[in-house]
Design an enzyme around this catalytic site. Structure first.
Site, PDB file in Angstrom:
ATOM      1  N   GLU B 215     -33.020 -11.780 -23.550  1.00  0.00           N
ATOM      2  CA  GLU B 215     -34.083 -10.858 -23.932  1.00  0.00           C
ATOM      3  C   GLU B 215     -34.184 -10.614 -25.438  1.00  0.00           C
ATOM      4  O   GLU B 215     -35.258 -10.299 -25.947  1.00  0.00           O
ATOM      5  CB  GLU B 215     -33.898  -9.511 -23.219  1.00  0.00           C
ATOM      6  N   SER B 495     -28.891  19.472  34.071  1.00  0.00           N
ATOM      7  CA  SER B 495     -27.542  19.802  34.543  1.00  0.00           C
ATOM      8  C   SER B 495     -26.518  19.930  33.429  1.00  0.00           C
ATOM      9  O   SER B 495     -25.391  20.353  33.691  1.00  0.00           O
ATOM     10  CB  SER B 495     -27.066  18.735  35.512  1.00  0.00           C
TER      11      SER B 495
END
Lengths: 159, 799
Positions: B215, B495
Site C-alpha cells: 500500500e 403435564s
C-alpha cells in the site's frame, strides 16, 4: 482567528494534563483499595479457634479430586493477598468442578461471611448441609458439622 | 449502570507532545501575516497594494482553512473513540483428571477455539490428536481470578474421561488447566461496524511488511503525502483521462476512511493531503499505523461490517491475529484494495491471485522474505467456511445474554464500549442440541407424514447446581436470528406442571406422602358460573386408587386434579412462585393440568431447583463483565435460595426417575445408551399441540418443546417428540446420573402399593423414599407380626 484557538488549545492541554493526573490517581487508588483486604480469613490456620486443619492428606476424606482441591488452595492464596473477588471466582470455579461437594459450598459461605454478607453466607451454608447424604462418610459429616457450628457462631451477631 | 472507560482512538501521549506545538506554530504564521500588513501601509502603487492585500487575505484564509482542518483532525482522531461492540465469550473448558471429556470433545473444542491441528505443536494455538492423546499448546488468557499462561500439555485419556495432564516443561503431571474461552459473538448495532482492537505490538511483523510493501512503500519516509507516488498516479490518470489511480499513502487512506466521503474530487484530495500532513504532525508513524490496522474495512457479514485486521483474522480464519500464517496475512492485506472484489469466499481465484501479488511485492521489497514467500504462494486460501463469531452463529444464546445484560448496561454501551462478556455458553452442548434438532425433526416429519418443515422447536440446557445456561435453541434453524422461541414462545406447559402439584402436596399440611392413595377416576370439577370441568386421562384410561407417586410416573390427569383440588390450587401457585415463577397465575383448576403458558426458558427455571436439591438460582448466562482494557466491571456471584425442602426435592427426583424407568418416559432407555439415574417428565397438551420434555441428571438439565408456530396439532406426545430431541442432545454430552443416597431428613421404607401402608420387612412391597418426619400413618398387618429385632436387621440391610 488563531488567538482563540491557541487559548482553547492551551486550556485543552491543561485539561488533558489534569485528566491524566486524575486517571492516574484513580488507578493507583483502585489497586490499593481492594475490598476485604485486611479482614481475617476465617479459613486461615491462624483463626482464633480450633479449626480442623485442611490439608492434602484430607483430600480423600473430602471426596474432592485434586483439581477442586488445587482451586481451594488458590482461593486461599487470593484471599490472603486481599484479592477477595478473585478468591470467590476460584471457589466458584471449584464448585463447577465439584458442584455437589458440601465442602466447597461451605467455603463459599465462609467467604461471603467474611465479606459481611451474612444472609448470603447463611443460604450457602444451608445449601452445603443439604448436600450431606446418607452416603457421606461419618468423618466428613463430623468435619462439616464442625464447620456448621462455626458458621452459626459467626452468624449469631447478625441474627 | 456502569462507568465505562472509553477506548481512545489513539494514545493521548501522541497528542500531547505534538499538539502542544500546534498553537505556537499557528500563531507564528499569523503574526508573520500581520507584520506583513504593517509593512504594506505605504503602498508604492495601487496595484501593488491590491496584490499584497489579496495575498494577505489568501494567506489568512489558507491559514484559517488549515486550522479548521486541524481541528477536524484532532477532533476526529483524538476526541472520538473507537466504537467497539461488546465481545461475548463462551465458558472456558477446564481440563483435569477425571473430567468427562473425550479426545473428540477436546479436539472439537480446540477447533472451535481456532487452534490448528499440526504434526508437531510448536507454538500457542496448535495441537495434535493421536489416539487417546491430545498434545496441545494453550493460549495465554487473562481471567477474572488471574492469568492463565500459555502452556504445553499432553492430555491422556481413559475412554471418555481425562486420565492425566502431563506438562512436558516440568516433566510432571498437573492437576488442572484452563483453555482460553471461545469467542462466540459480539453485540453490535443492527447496522454497524464490528471490530476487535489490536495493539501494534500484537501485530505480526509480516503484516506490517506486507501492508507497507503493497500500500505505501515509502511509509516510513514521507510526511503523510508522497509526491513521488502522486506524480506516478498523475501520469496514469492523465493517460486514462480521469481519476483512475490513487497515489494514496497509508496516512491518506486513514484520513479518507475517517471522513467517509469517497468522492475523488480535487478539493477532497487537497483536503486529504493537508489533513494527512497534519496527522503526521500530531502522531507518530506507529500510532498512525495502529489506527489504520484497526480502522480498515475488510469484509461484510450481512448488516455487520468487518473492520480492522484483529476482527478480520477471526472472521476469515477463526484465529487471533498473532497466529496467522504468512499466506493468510497476505490474503488480508490483498483485500484492503477491495474487500468485496477480492472476497475469497465469492471470488477465490481472484483473491488468490491478489494474495500472491502481495507476497511477490513483499519479496521484492525485502529479500529476507523471499524464501517464506515462495512456500506461502503454494498454500491454499485456508479461509473458514463460515465465521464462528458474529451473532449470526449463535443468535439465540446471544439474545439471552443481551437480555440479561440489559438489566445492568445501556444498549449503546454494549454496542460501542468494547466490553468483554464472559458467559456460561458451552459450544459442545449447543452443537449437540443443534444436531439433534436438525436430524430429529426431519425424521419425525417423515415418520409421521407431517408436512416437511412444519415442526418447530426450542430448548434450553443448563447446569443443575450452579444454574448456568449452557445452550439455547431458538428454533429449527439455529442461525436464524428472528423469533427466539426459547425465550419468547409461550406455550401451555401441560403435564410439566405436575411435579409442582405433587411437591405442594408433600410439603402441605394435609400430610401427603408419595405413598398416599389418590383417586384416578373420571372427575367433575364445578367451576364458577355453574359450568363444569371434566378433565380426562390420556387415552381415557383410569387407574383407580393408586399411590401418589403414580401421578408423575404415568402422568395421571384425573389423579392430579383429585390431589390438587384437595390441597387447593393456591397452594400449587405458591409452590410455582417458590420455584421461581415470576408471574402470578390465577388459581383456576385448569392450572393443575398445566393451563399455564410459559417459555422453555421459564420452564427450565422451574425445574432447576428440582434438579438441585431444592435450591434455586435464577438461570444465568453471564459470569462476569470486563471493560475494554480488561479491568473487572461486574461479577454475577453465585447465590442460592431454598425453593423447596431438600427431602421433598429428593422424593421428586426418585419419583421422576421412576417416570424414566417405567413410566411415560421409559422410551428413554432405548433412545440413549445410559438412561439409568435420569429423571424426567413428559408434557403433552390438548390435541397434541405441544410436545414437552423436561429432564435432568446430576449435572445438567434440559427442557425441550416441539410444536408448530401456527399452534395447530403437531401430532406428537411429549415422549414421541420433545423427549427424542432431548435424548439425542444429552446422549452426546456428558450427562451424569443422579447420585444415589438420600439427604438428611429423608429415608427409605417399604410399602404395600395397594394400600399405601408401611410394610418394612414384608413381602410384595415397593421401596419408596419418605421425609423422616412424615411416614405413612398406617402399618401393614404383616409388620405388627414381626419382632422389632428382625425388622431392624432387615432395615439395616436395606440401608
Amino acid at each position: 482567528m488563531s488567538k482563540p484557538l491557541s487559548v482553547f488549545s492551551f486550556r485543552l492541554v491543561a485539561l488533558w494534563l489534569l485528566a491524566l493526573l486524575l486517571s492516574g490517581c484513580a488507578t493507583f487508588g483502585g489497586a490499593g483499595g481492594q475490598q476485604g483486604a485486611g479482614k481475617t480469613n476465617p479459613w486461615a490456620s491462624q483463626a482464633p479457634y480450633e479449626w480442623p486443619p485442611y490439608q492434602q492428606s484430607d483430600a480423600s476424606d473430602l471426596a474432592l479430586g485434586p483439581a477442586p482441591q488445587a482451586l481451594l488452595a488458590e482461593a486461599d492464596a487470593h484471599y490472603e493477598a486481599g484479592r477477595v473477588s478473585a478468591s470467590a471466582a476460584s471457589l466458584e470455579r471449584a464448585l463447577r468442578l465439584a458442584p455437589r461437594s458440601p465442602v466447597v459450598w461451605y467455603r463459599l459461605a465462609g467467604l461471603r461471611a467474611s465479606q459481611g454478607d451474612l444472609a448470603a453466607a447463611n443460604r450457602l451454608a444451608e445449601k452445603a448441609s443439604s448436600l450431606v447424604t446418607t452416603e457421606t462418610s461419618p468423618r466428613i459429616r463430623q468435619w462439616l458439622s464442625w464447620l456448621d457450628d462455626w458458621l452459626i457462631s459467626q452468624l449469631r451477631p447478625a441474627a | 449502570m456502569q462507568a465505562i472507560k472509553p477506548v481512545p482512538l489513539l494514545e493521548w501521549r501522541g497528542i500531547f507532545h505534538r499538539a502542544a506545538l500546534l498553537p505556537f506554530m499557528v500563531q507564528k504564521k499569523a503574526s508573520r501575516a500581520s507584520s506583513k500588513r504593517k509593512s504594506k501601509a505605504k503602498p508604492k502603487s495601487k496595484l501593488w497594494w491590491l496584490l499584497s492585500q489579496v495575498t494577505v487575505l489568501a494567506a489568512v484564509v489558507a491559514v484559517g482553512w488549515v486550522v479548521w482542518l486541524d481541528i477536524q483532525v484532532l477532533r476526529e482522531f483524538s476526541g472520538k473513540k473507537w466504537s467497539v461492540p461488546a465481545r461475548v465469550y463462551a465458558r472456558p473448558m477446564e481440563l483435569y483428571p477425571g473430567a468427562a471429556i473425550s479426545p473428540d470433545m477436546l479436539a472439537r473444542e480446540l477447533l472451535v477455539l481456532g487452534y490448528r491441528e499440526v504434526k508437531t505443536p510448536s507454538r500457542a494455538g496448535q495441537f495434535k490428536k493421536s489416539g487417546s492423546q491430545v498434545h496441545l499448546i494453550s493460549r495465554p488468557f487473562r481471567f477474572w481470578d488471574g492469568d492463565e499462561s500459555a502452556r504445553e500439555l499432553n492430555v491422556r485419556f481413559d475412554g471418555d474421561r481425562i486420565a492425566a495432564l502431563f506438562d512436558p516443561a516440568s516433566r510432571s503431571n498437573t492437576s488442572l488447566a484452563r483453555l482460553d474461552p471461545a469467542l462466540i459473538g459480539s453485540i453490535y448495532p443492527s447496522h454497524g461496524e464490528d471490530r476487535i482492537l489490536v495493539r501494534l505490538d500484537q501485530v505480526p511483523e509480516a503484516l506490517v511488511s506486507a501492508l507497507i510493501a503493497t500500500e505505501d512503500r515509502r511509509f516510513y519516509d514521507h510526511w503523510g503525502v508522497d509526491p513521488k507516488s502522486i506524480g506516478r498516479a498523475l501520469v496514469a490518470n492523465v493517460r486514462a483521462g480521469g481519476v483512475a489511480q490513487g497515489g494514496s499513502t497509508i496516512t491518506q487512506q486513514l484520513v479518507k476512511n475517517f471522513f467517509l466521503d469517497s468522492r475523488r474530487t480535487l478539493v477532497r484530495k487537497a483536503n486529504e493531503a493537508i489533513m494527512s500532513l497534519l496527522l503526521e504532525l500530531h502522531f507518530s508513524k506507529e500510532e498512525i499505523l495502529e489506527a489504520y490496522l484497526n480502522e480498515i474495512y475488510l469484509g461484510q457479514d450481512g448488516a455487520r461490517s468487518i473492520h480492522g485486521f484483529g476482527l478480520a483474522a477471526w472472521y476469515w480464519f477463526q484465529t487471533p491475529l498473532e497466529e496467522l500464517a504468512l499466506h493468510e496475512i497476505a490474503l488480508l492485506v490483498g483485500m484492503v484494495k477491495g474487500p468485496s472484489y477480492y472476497n475469497p469466499r465469492r471470488a477465490p481465484e481472484r483473491a488468490l491471485k491478489r494474495r500472491n501479488l502481495v507476497l511477490q511485492l513483499m519479496a521484492d521489497g525485502s529479500p529476507a522474505w523471499a524464501e517464506e514467500v515462495e512456500s506461502a504462494k503454494s498454500q491454499p486460501l485456508d479461509i473458514v467456511e463460515r465465521s464462528v463469531i458474529g451473532t449470526s452463529r449463535h443468535p439465540a444464546f446471544i439474545q439471552l445474554v443481551r437480555q440479561q445484560l440489559q438489566r445492568d448496561y445501556r444498549s449503546q454501551d454494549l454496542e460501542s464500549e468494547g466490553l468483554r462478556i464472559y458467559t456460561t455458553f458451552d459450544p459442545l452442548v449447543q452443537r449437540a442440541a443443534e444436531q439433534a434438532v436438525r436430524e430429529r425433526l426431519t425424521q419425525l416429519e417423515q415418520e409421521r407424514n407431517l408436512a416437511i418443515g412444519s415442526l418447530q422447536t426450542a430448548g434450553v440446557f443448563a447446569t443443575t447446581e450452579t444454574a448456568e445456561v449452557l445452550a439455547v435453541v431458538g428454533g429449527r434453524d439455529p442461525r436464524a436470528s428472528g423469533f427466539n422461541r426459547a425465550l419468547m414462545a409461550k406455550r401451555p406447559i401441560g403435564s410439566l406442571v405436575k411435579p409442582a402439584v405433587v411437591a405442594a402436596a408433600l410439603a402441605g399440611p394435609e400430610g401427603y406422602t408419595l405413598a398416599s392413595l389418590v383417586n384416578d377416576e373420571p372427575v367433575t370439577v364445578p367451576l364458577p358460573g355453574g359450568r363444569e370441568w371434566q378433565p380426562k386421562n390420556y387415552g381415557e384410561r383410569y387407574w383407580g386408587k393408586v399411590p401418589a407417586y403414580e401421578i408423575l410416573v404415568h402422568s395421571l390427569n384425573a389423579a392430579t386434579v383429585d390431589l390438587g383440588m384437595t390441597i387447593g390450587v393456591p397452594a400449587v401457585v405458591a409452590q410455582l412462585r417458590q420455584l421461581g415463577l415470576s408471574e402470578d397465575p390465577e388459581p383456576f383448576p385448569s392450572l393443575l393440568l398445566g393451563a399455564l403458558e410459559l417459555s422453555p426458558l421459564q420452564v427450565a427455571g422451574l425445574y432447576q431447583p428440582l434438579a438441585a436439591g431444592g435450591y434455586q438460582r435464577p438461570l444465568s448466562a453471564i459470569r462476569e463483565v470486563r471493560d475494554a482494557v480488561g479491568a473487572p466491571l461486574q461479577r454475577y456471584p453465585l447465590d442460592v435460595k431454598q425453593a423447596m425442602a431438600t427431602p421433598v426435592a429428593a422424593l421428586l427426583n426418585w419419583n421422576m426417575q421412576q417416570t424414566v424407568e417405567r413410566g411415560t418416559a421409559r422410551a428413554l432407555s432405548w433412545l440413549m445408551p445410559e438412561s439409568a439415574g435420569l429423571a424426567g417428565k413428559t408434557g403433552t397438551t390438548n390435541d397434541l399441540r405441544d410436545s414437552w420434555f423436561a429432564g435432568f441428571g446430576s449435572n445438567m438439565l434440559g427442557v425441550v418443546w416441539v410444536g408448530r408456530d401456527d399452534n395447530e396439532p403437531a401430532g406428537l406426545t411429549g415422549a414421541s417428540g420433545a423427549m427424542r430431541v432431548w435424548a439425542d442432545t444429552m446422549k452426546s454430552v456428558a450427562l451424569e446420573p443422579i447420585v444415589t443416597g438420600l439427604p438428611n431428613g429423608a429415608e427409605w421404607h417399604a410399602i404395600k402399593p395397594e394400600t399405601g401402608a408401611l410394610a418394612d420387612g414384608c413381602a410384595d412391597t415397593t421401596r419408596v423414599p419418605f421425609m423422616s418426619n412424615r411416614l405413612p400413618l398406617e402399618q401393614d398387618a404383616c409388620m405388627q407380626k414381626d419382632a422389632p429385632g428382625f425388622l431392624k436387621k432387615i432395615f439395616n440391610w436395606l440401608e
